[in-house]
Enzyme design. Sequence first.
Site, PDB file in Angstrom:
ATOM      1  N   CYS A  53      -5.830  12.289  -1.900  1.00  0.00           N
ATOM      2  CA  CYS A  53      -6.705  13.011  -2.628  1.00  0.00           C
ATOM      3  C   CYS A  53      -5.948  14.381  -2.752  1.00  0.00           C
ATOM      4  O   CYS A  53      -6.431  14.887  -3.679  1.00  0.00           O
ATOM      5  CB  CYS A  53      -8.065  13.422  -1.675  1.00  0.00           C
ATOM      6  N   ARG A 130     -12.238   5.975  -5.369  1.00  0.00           N
ATOM      7  CA  ARG A 130     -11.696   6.825  -6.454  1.00  0.00           C
ATOM      8  C   ARG A 130     -12.123   6.528  -7.986  1.00  0.00           C
ATOM      9  O   ARG A 130     -11.583   5.534  -8.605  1.00  0.00           O
ATOM     10  CB  ARG A 130     -10.248   6.869  -6.553  1.00  0.00           C
TER      11      ARG A 130
END
Length: 220
Positions: A53, A130
């Site tokens: 991330c 995601r």
Amino acid sequence: MDVVTEQGTRLPLIGDPAPDFEAESTQGPVRLGDYAGRWLVLFSHPADFTPVCTTEFAAFADLTEEFADRNVSLLGNSIDSVHSHLAWIRAIKDKLGVEIKFPIIADVDTRVSRSYGMLHPNTSKTAAVRAVFVIDPESVVRAILYYPMNAGRMVPEILRLVDALQTAERDGVACPANWRPGDDVLLAAPRTQAEVDARLADDSVDLTDWYLARVPGRSA
């Protein structure tokens, strides 16, 4: 209409109105309506202070101005708190020298994540996968991408996707495989014999076959 899975997750489809939301973020309250008249890339990440991330947010930050030049806003989302987001943003700036200028939703109650189908229970019951939603200025979902937790996104591809959507809408064309801005674009296939005859007689197009015709792409 949204699709509802067995787990109760609602999945908006391409062409659907984007689910409305109002939430707290690192830049104060945000609503879907705040982005009316602009394109929006809404994307989720599993958690703050995680390796993949962090690299993704740095990549989005690197292209923030490129998105802005295309009238596109970026908006992140995860179930972490505002304080966690703020601390993570500071860490990214301190350790990587990258400033995150776009807001991140603190979706602690998971309402945004659930309305956009970002929670996949077979992966995690709390952390979002995601997901990427490209939403147009009329608040309509135009593209959806999903990535697993262990594979980072290719952010330049998301930018290219926006370019393709905007080019197709502006010029009434389609973008072929591996298209990049400035490349040739495709015309829609003829639907009648008269249109086929007209296409075959048109010297202005690069004709591979009656249904496969290219024309030069127009600059933005």
